[in-house]
Scaffold this motif. Structure first.
Motif, PDB file in Angstrom:
ATOM      1  N   UNK A  17      46.746  37.210  33.259  1.00  0.00           N
ATOM      2  CA  UNK A  17      47.714  36.279  32.674  1.00  0.00           C
ATOM      3  C   UNK A  17      47.465  34.913  33.291  1.00  0.00           C
ATOM      4  N   UNK A  18      47.850  33.873  32.570  1.00  0.00           N
ATOM      5  CA  UNK A  18      47.696  32.506  33.062  1.00  0.00           C
ATOM      6  C   UNK A  18      48.930  32.106  33.851  1.00  0.00           C
ATOM      7  N   UNK A  19      48.717  31.578  35.041  1.00  0.00           N
ATOM      8  CA  UNK A  19      49.836  31.181  35.893  1.00  0.00           C
ATOM      9  C   UNK A  19      50.384  29.827  35.473  1.00  0.00           C
TER      10      UNK A  19
ATOM     11  N   UNK B   6      49.212  25.095  53.115  1.00  0.00           N
ATOM     12  CA  UNK B   6      49.619  26.484  53.321  1.00  0.00           C
ATOM     13  C   UNK B   6      50.116  27.068  52.005  1.00  0.00           C
ATOM     14  N   UNK B   7      49.457  28.121  51.525  1.00  0.00           N
ATOM     15  CA  UNK B   7      49.823  28.743  50.255  1.00  0.00           C
ATOM     16  C   UNK B   7      50.231  30.199  50.493  1.00  0.00           C
ATOM     17  N   UNK B   8      51.355  30.576  49.932  1.00  0.00           N
ATOM     18  CA  UNK B   8      51.860  31.946  50.060  1.00  0.00           C
ATOM     19  C   UNK B   8      51.895  32.580  48.674  1.00  0.00           C
ATOM     20  N   UNK B   9      51.427  33.821  48.588  1.00  0.00           N
ATOM     21  CA  UNK B   9      51.473  34.555  47.327  1.00  0.00           C
ATOM     22  C   UNK B   9      52.038  35.952  47.575  1.00  0.00           C
ATOM     23  N   UNK B  10      52.881  36.378  46.660  1.00  0.00           N
ATOM     24  CA  UNK B  10      53.426  37.731  46.665  1.00  0.00           C
ATOM     25  C   UNK B  10      53.010  38.397  45.359  1.00  0.00           C
ATOM     26  N   UNK B  11      52.326  39.537  45.456  1.00  0.00           N
ATOM     27  CA  UNK B  11      51.932  40.316  44.283  1.00  0.00           C
ATOM     28  C   UNK B  11      52.764  41.594  44.278  1.00  0.00           C
ATOM     29  N   UNK B  12      53.447  41.854  43.159  1.00  0.00           N
ATOM     30  CA  UNK B  12      54.317  43.031  43.086  1.00  0.00           C
ATOM     31  C   UNK B  12      54.006  43.862  41.847  1.00  0.00           C
TER      32      UNK B  12
ATOM     33  N   UNK C 140      55.219  49.619  36.191  1.00  0.00           N
ATOM     34  CA  UNK C 140      53.845  49.083  36.238  1.00  0.00           C
ATOM     35  C   UNK C 140      53.734  47.644  35.771  1.00  0.00           C
ATOM     36  N   UNK C 141      54.849  46.924  35.655  1.00  0.00           N
ATOM     37  CA  UNK C 141      54.788  45.491  35.403  1.00  0.00           C
ATOM     38  C   UNK C 141      54.301  44.781  36.663  1.00  0.00           C
ATOM     39  N   UNK C 142      53.486  43.742  36.481  1.00  0.00           N
ATOM     40  CA  UNK C 142      52.918  42.997  37.604  1.00  0.00           C
ATOM     41  C   UNK C 142      53.523  41.604  37.671  1.00  0.00           C
ATOM     42  N   UNK C 143      53.787  41.142  38.891  1.00  0.00           N
ATOM     43  CA  UNK C 143      54.386  39.823  39.098  1.00  0.00           C
ATOM     44  C   UNK C 143      53.638  39.087  40.202  1.00  0.00           C
TER      45      UNK C 143
ATOM     46  N   UNK D 127      53.540  34.053  37.303  1.00  0.00           N
ATOM     47  CA  UNK D 127      52.737  34.812  36.331  1.00  0.00           C
ATOM     48  C   UNK D 127      53.274  36.235  36.265  1.00  0.00           C
ATOM     49  N   UNK D 128      53.160  36.820  35.089  1.00  0.00           N
ATOM     50  CA  UNK D 128      53.661  38.177  34.883  1.00  0.00           C
ATOM     51  C   UNK D 128      52.771  38.886  33.874  1.00  0.00           C
ATOM     52  N   UNK D 129      52.486  40.155  34.130  1.00  0.00           N
ATOM     53  CA  UNK D 129      51.701  40.988  33.223  1.00  0.00           C
ATOM     54  C   UNK D 129      52.538  42.209  32.871  1.00  0.00           C
TER      55      UNK D 129
END
Length: 374
Positions: free
Chosen positions: A263-265, A283-289, A294-297, A307-309
Motif C-alpha cells: 500500500x502507498x503511505x 529519528x524515525x519510528x515505525x510500528x508495524x501491526x 490479518x489486517x496490516x497497519x 498505511x493500511x493493507x
C-alpha cells in the motif's frame, strides 16, 4: 468548560501504589466564546443556592440544559470521562506498578515492565535490541553480537552476517539519535535465531537516515518469503531483489509466495536530511501491526496510521497480496541476504507477540521518539 467531580469514580475504594492516583471524573461542556465565566458563575450559584432542582442537565440529543449558556449544538458538546485506571503522578501515564527498579542506563527508578527507558506495561516484547547492550563499543567497532533485552533472553541474541559486519555509531558521531546506534551498510545484516509468531503481532523500530530518502527490506527470513516493511518487489516467489521506494508499505510472511501485499503511505516514509523542513528530525519510528483478522497497519512516530493493507487470509501459498502466514524472523537489515536492502542507522528493534492496538501503538511510537530524538 471543564467540570471535575469528587467521589464519582467507579470504585468505592481503591488501594494504590505510592505515587499513583485515579483522575477525577469530569465533564466538558460546550460554551460560546466569551461566556465561559458567566456559565461558571451560573453553575456555582445553582450548586450553592436554594432551589427545588438538584440535578444539572446537559442533554445533547434534545438540546436542553439547566443553563441557557451551555452550547449543546454539536455531537461532542458534552464529553464525559470516568477514569478507572490509576496513573503515576510522576510520569503522567497509566501506572504499571511501583517505580522501585533502578535502571542504570537511564539513572531512573522504573517499573518492572520497563526496558531501556520504555514502559511496555503488559505488552512485554519477546525480542528487544537496544543500544545499552553495545554501549561498551567504540565508534566504528564491529557489532558481532547484539544482545536481546526482551523476554526471550539470550536465545535470540543477534549475530553478524553479510560480506562485512554492521558497526557501532556513537551518539557523538551521528545526528539521528541522542543515544548510540548501529550502522548497517547495504551488504550487511544481522542473523536472528529463528523466531516464528502465529497470528497477530507488533513490530517496532527506531531508524535513522543515511543520506538517502528511500527504504527497502528491514527484516525478513533466510529464504525471502517473510519480508517487511518497505521496498518494491517485481517477482513472485522468494524475493531475490528489491528496489528502494519512498512511500511503499510492503509485507509478506512465511510460506507465502504470491505477489507481495503493499500500500502507498501518506507521504514519504523517511527523509534524507538534505531538503529538510524547519522541524526536521532524523529519528524515525515505525510500528508495524497485524491484527487478528490479518489486517496490516503502519504507524509513524506521531502514532498516526500512515498505511493500511486489508487482510487477505485464504491460506493459499500463492495467493496474491496475502497477509496471513507466520511471521518468521531470521534476518535484520535484509531478507534472503539480498544486497542493496536496508542501508541506515538503527537504534532499536523489537517484536511483541500480539497486536497491542492502535492507541497503545501510538503511545509506544511517541515514547520511542521522545526517548531517542535529539
Amino acid at each position: 468548560m471543564f467540570i471535575a467531580f469528587n467521589d464519582a469514580t467507579l470504585y468505592q475504594e481503591a488501594r494504590l501504589f505510592e505515587g499513583d492516583s485515579i483522575e477525577k471524573s469530569s465533564v466538558n461542556v460546550g460554551c460560546a466564546v466569551g461566556e465561559e465565566l458567566q456559565l461558571v458563575e451560573d453553575i456555582v450559584n445553582f450548586i450553592t443556592g436554594e432551589t427545588k432542582r438538584n440535578v444539572m442537565k446537559f442533554d445533547v440529543l434534545e438540546d436542553a440544559s439547566t443553563f441557557k449558556l451551555a452550547d449543546l449544538t454539536k455531537p461532542n458538546s458534552v464529553v464525559t470521562k470516568v477514569k478507572s485506571r490509576p496513573i503515576n503522578m510522576n510520569t503522567g501515564k497509566v501506572s504499571t506498578g511501583p517505580l522501585d527498579s533502578y535502571e542504570a542506563s537511564t539513572g531512573n527508578f522504573v517499573s518492572k515492565t520497563t526496558i531501556e527507558g520504555i514502559d511496555f506495561g503488559n505488552n512485554i516484547p519477546i525480542i528487544d535490541y537496544n543500544p545499552t547492550t553495545i554501549s561498551s563499543l567504540s565508534n566504528g567497532a564491529t557489532v558481532s553480537t547484539w544482545r536481546n533485552s526482551g523476554s526471550g533472553g539470550e536465545t535470540y541474541n543477534l549475530s553478524a552476517g553479510g560480506g562485512t559486519t554492521p558497526s557501532m555509531v556513537t551518539a557523538a558521531n551521528q545526528n539521528n539519535f541522542r543515544t548510540d546506534g548501529v550502522q548497517i551498510a547495504d551488504t550487511e545484516y544481522f542473523t536472528i535465531p529463528s523466531i516464528a509468531i502465529q497470528g497477530d503481532y507488533t513490530i517496532y523500530m527506531v531508524l535513522g537516515n543515511f543520506n538517502i530518502k528511500r527504504m527497502s527490506a528491514i527484516y525478513g527470513d533466510a529464504d525471502g518469503e517473510t519480508l517487511g516493511f518497505a521496498g518494491s518487489y517485481s517477482e513472485n516467489g522468494a524475493a531475490t531483489a528489491v528496489s528502494t521506494t519512498a512511500n511503499e508499505f510492503s509485507i509478506r510472511h512465511d510460506s507465502r509466495l504470491g505477489a507481495i501485499a503493499s500500500a502507498t503511505s501518506q507521504g514519504p516514509l523517511i527523509t534524507d536530511g538534505v531538503d529538510r523542513d524547519d522541524d526536521y528530525n532524523g529519528c524515525h519510528v515505525f510500528i508495524v501491526r497485524r491484527d487478528e483478522d490479518s489486517n496490516m497497519f503502519l504507524q509513524n512516530r506521531e502514532g498516526e496510521v500512515i498505511a493500511q493493507i486489508s487482510g487477505v487470509a485464504t491460506g493459499k501459498t500463492t495467493e496474491p497480496g496475502a497477509t496471513d502466514g507466520q511471521l518468521l524472523l531470521e534476518r535484520l537489515g535484509t531478507t534472503n541476504e539480498i544486497n542493496s536492502a536496508y542501508k541506515g542507522n538503527m537504534a532499536r528493534f523489537g517484536v511483541i507477540s500480539s497486536d497491542i492496538g492502535t492507541n497503545n501503538a501510538a503511545n509506544l511510537a511517541v515514547d520511542l521518539f521522545n526517548f531517542y530524538k535529539i
